[in-house]
Design an enzyme around this catalytic site. Structure first.
Site, PDB file in Angstrom:
ATOM      1  N   PRO A   2       0.876  -1.276  -0.095  1.00 44.09           N
ATOM      2  CA  PRO A   2      -0.153  -0.083   0.068  1.00 44.09           C
ATOM      3  C   PRO A   2       0.764   1.303   0.049  1.00 44.09           C
ATOM      4  CG  PRO A   2      -0.818  -1.440   1.716  1.00 44.09           C
ATOM      5  CD  PRO A   2       0.569  -1.993   1.081  1.00 44.09           C
ATOM      6  N   GLU A   3       0.473   2.253  -1.073  1.00 45.08           N
ATOM      7  CA  GLU A   3       1.160   3.547  -0.915  1.00 45.08           C
ATOM      8  C   GLU A   3       0.487   4.744  -0.289  1.00 45.08           C
ATOM      9  OE1 GLU A   3       2.859   4.256  -4.764  1.00 45.08           O
ATOM     10  OE2 GLU A   3       3.232   1.906  -5.116  1.00 45.08           O
TER      11      GLU A   3
END
Length: 272
Positions: A2-3
């Protein structure tokens, strides 16, 4: 992994918990990337959640005794659930609240983190070294231009350096460079001020578009409410090697930079 958009979507999904009082802390599996502190139940039971913020890819949960730092790792999720929902195999940490809701960390690969940061979370070793937020006004083309004057590494790896700017991971670096018409292997110090200004503008625009789409759901990511993101449906280059460029029709190419797959269009992003 996840960014920034996915972490921010998660944070926003947990906001309904603000003001709720912790009734129980459950640690099922303390052996994450770093051990979950055993004193958390004593610190948090009976405390109200006062704030939820994000710093880079970290979520900071504020309570009166101090702050909790949460990281999703490679495959983690923070879920907002009802108390009667049974824990599953990869559910390692719960915050139960008196109103019946539960914040649960689900992390199959156990690269996530639950850490205690005390009264000054900004001074925690993981947070104090971070660069500016890409969506803040402090991150400008002039700032980027000055910061990379001596950096000969490819611009794609440079903008993924969290000491320079936080949260621009592999997906959004590739997408932003495409939008800015910059080849990912371009030596950072060779970029002009105009190119830096364009790149910063496209990083901001790409991240904002991803936020509006609920982030990108690749493999494991779902928001706190269990809903997927949809930004992956509009990618220009990421994960599209061999497919036609949406702008020019050329085949999207894939190369390795910093041990990461990097996607680009050879026509829209010509090498210098």
């Amino acid at each position: 992994m996840p960014e920034l958009p996915e972490v921010e979507v998660t944070r926003r999904g947990l906001m309904p918990l603000l003001g709720a009082e912790v009734s129980e802390v459950i640690i099922r599996q303390p052996a994450l990337r770093w051990p979950i502190p055993a004193q958390l139940p004593g610190l948090l039971q009976g405390q109200r959640l006062l704030g939820l913020s994000r710093r880079g890819k970290y979520i900071v949960a504020d309570f009166e005794p101090g702050s909790l730092i949460l990281h999703l790792g490679m495959s983690g999720r923070l879920c907002l659930l009802e108390r009667d929902q049974p824990a599953e195999k990869h559910d390692h940490f719960d915050l139960h609240f008196k109103d019946g809701r539960v914040m649960r960390l689900r992390d199959p690969r156990r690269f996530g983190a639950v850490l205690w940061a005390g009264q000054q979370p900004e001074q925690h070793v993981l947070l104090k070294v971070l660069g500016p937020e890409p969506l803040d006004d402090s991150f400008t083309g002039e700032m980027l231009y000055q910061a990379i004057r001596t950096r000969s590494s490819p611009i794609k790896t440079v903008i993924m350096d969290s000491h320079l700017v936080v949260g621009v991971g592999n997906i959004y670096a590739s997408e932003s460079l495409f939008r800015a018409a910059i080849h990912p292997q371009t030596p950072a110090r060779s970029l002009s001020l105009a190119q830096c200004q364009r790149l910063v503008a496209e990083i901001k625009a790409t991240l904002q578009a991803a936020l509006q789409a609920g982030g990108s759901s690749l493999r494991d990511f779902f928001g706190a409410d269990g809903n997927p993101g949809y930004f992956q449906q509009t990618y220009f280059v990421y994960g599209r090697d061999g497919e036609a460029c949406r702008q020019c029709g050329s085949a999207i190419l894939n190369l390795r930079l910093g041990q990461r797959s990097t996607f680009y269009c050879p026509f829209c992003q010509p090498a210098n």
